[in-house]
Design an enzyme around this catalytic site. Sequence first.
Site, mmCIF file in Angstrom:
data_model
loop_
_atom_site.group_PDB
_atom_site.id
_atom_site.type_symbol
_atom_site.label_atom_id
_atom_site.label_comp_id
_atom_site.label_asym_id
_atom_site.label_seq_id
_atom_site.Cartn_x
_atom_site.Cartn_y
_atom_site.Cartn_z
ATOM 1 N N ASP A 20 0.940 -1.111 -0.099
ATOM 2 C CA ASP A 20 -0.023 -0.090 -0.006
ATOM 3 C C ASP A 20 0.881 1.237 0.090
ATOM 4 O OD1 ASP A 20 -2.301 -1.516 -0.016
ATOM 5 O OD2 ASP A 20 -2.261 -1.638 2.144
ATOM 6 N N LYS A 23 1.778 1.911 -5.186
ATOM 7 C CA LYS A 23 2.459 1.342 -6.337
ATOM 8 C C LYS A 23 1.555 1.642 -7.644
ATOM 9 C CE LYS A 23 2.287 -2.600 -4.395
ATOM 10 N NZ LYS A 23 1.840 -2.216 -3.017
ATOM 11 N N GLY A 47 -4.873 -3.984 -3.786
ATOM 12 C CA GLY A 47 -5.580 -2.863 -4.268
ATOM 13 C C GLY A 47 -4.956 -1.713 -4.558
ATOM 14 N N HIS A 48 -4.634 -1.307 -5.911
ATOM 15 C CA HIS A 48 -3.758 -0.202 -6.413
ATOM 16 C C HIS A 48 -4.726 0.827 -6.596
ATOM 17 C CE1 HIS A 48 -0.167 -3.084 -7.433
ATOM 18 N NE2 HIS A 48 -0.509 -2.909 -6.027
ATOM 19 N N GLN A 225 1.693 -6.266 -3.519
ATOM 20 C CA GLN A 225 2.100 -6.502 -2.238
ATOM 21 C C GLN A 225 3.540 -5.740 -1.949
ATOM 22 O OE1 GLN A 225 0.814 -9.704 -3.574
ATOM 23 N NE2 GLN A 225 -1.216 -8.585 -3.014
#
Length: 425
Positions: A20, A23, A47-48, A225
């Site tokens: 988080d 990225k 979750g990007h 990640q």
Amino acid sequence: MISLKNWQGIAAVIGVDWGDSGKGRLVDDLAVRAHIIARYNGGANTGHTVKNKYGKFAFHIMPSGIFNKKATCLVGRGVAIDLESLIEDEFEQLKKAKVSWKNLKVDEQASLVMPWHKMRDGIREELRGGGKIGTTRRGVGPAYADRVERSGLRVKDLYDGKFAEKLKEELEFQNKIYDLTLPYKEVLAKYTNYAKIIKPLVARTILILKEAQKARKNILFEGAQAYFLDIDFGTYPCVTSSNTGVLGIWRSFEIYPTDINHVIGITKAYMTRVGKGPMPTKIEGSQREVIIEKGGEIGTTSGRIRDPGWLDLVLVKAACGANKVNRLALTKIDILSGFKNIKICVGYKINGKAVDYVSGDAAYLSWCKPVYETLPGWQEDISQIRDFKKLPKNAQNYIRKIEKFVGVPIEFISVGPQRGEVIYV
Ligand code: GDP
Ligand code: IMO
Ligand code: MG
């Protein structure tokens, strides 16, 4: 070396923390120069977040470079593909924003995350009791486990004329072993529909990538990640189930680590961890609340609060060394404006004795007590600054301190979530 703003060749974005770190935003910023943007690991646990002129997006499987119409986006075989997320959530987000995803290609050999994987993820977590991993319950671990056991379904199984048969066999097995009641006909109908939708996107992504490499195109790998969630080198068992660093790129695309020109390590100017697992620099008290509130530290995928911590340079340095990171990206430094002092971790002690070994093991890290240096903070709002020299002196010193300790130049400093809210150094 040329500035990251004008990068060319092969670049990879790799988290050197616990995820988080931004990225998605970094890839969106760098993707304007890419011919290929490729996701190599993870699944819908990712979750990007991307904020640009098209709107705000939360991507799980979709590469964050999808807005570059001239580029091809690849989802490699190392990604655990959740078609429900990709089709019903991510395609919908793009549809609403009138953004096309015709330039997306999904590897035919990638494993599918099926409904039973998500259920198994939840069941296992419940039964873990005190030893929970705090997974995102997106079925990623069970899907990878089945791949390793050589029993999972892959994208290509949707099209070999035997899908109904294979699904029936697998679903009945899963229902029996895990005491589930998944209805065969409904699952078959759902996946037959998904298969139709993604058929034009299915490809042999390695061939596309190798051809691009031969033609000296710009290739950008998007990691999910981060290194301390890596299955082999993270804080096991509080990790995810894939290789998050350069090894993950090889496993998805057979691109050798030394072929990557720019290995870009990314971390926030502080850290966060979501789920379970030790974090030596965890912040307690009022500063914790300030960071959560100001930094919006709530999980993109799970909606859970992310625990904030001071920047842990021991970990950043170890991750950079292991992945041969040669450029750093530092995000969310705008969130640190207003602190009187900022702590930074420059060592560990176990039972009062200094240690310099970083082990991929949760128990070991839980014994480590951080050794801090305290740096003076800055009060100014820095979100409009685009020139390093215009940053407050204390912010400059903070950045220089990180560079010096880690031994890698910081070349991308973001001061806001939108595309372009960046200082290129
Ligand atoms: P990822 O998983 O590494 O892509 O990161 P996430 O998207 O899960 O979390 C990063 C969050 O920080 C998102 O909400 C971004 O919009 C936001 N963000 C990224 N860079 C910056 C920055 O420089 N400043 C601020 N204020 N927010 C940022
Ligand atoms: P991005 O790509 C932060 C964490 C989970 C849990 C552990 C295992 O957005 O940075 P899993 O569902 O993978 O089996 O969960 O890993 N985790 C993440 N934490 N960012 C992520 O992805 C994460 N993906 C998984 O919280 O502790
Ligand atoms: Mg995220």
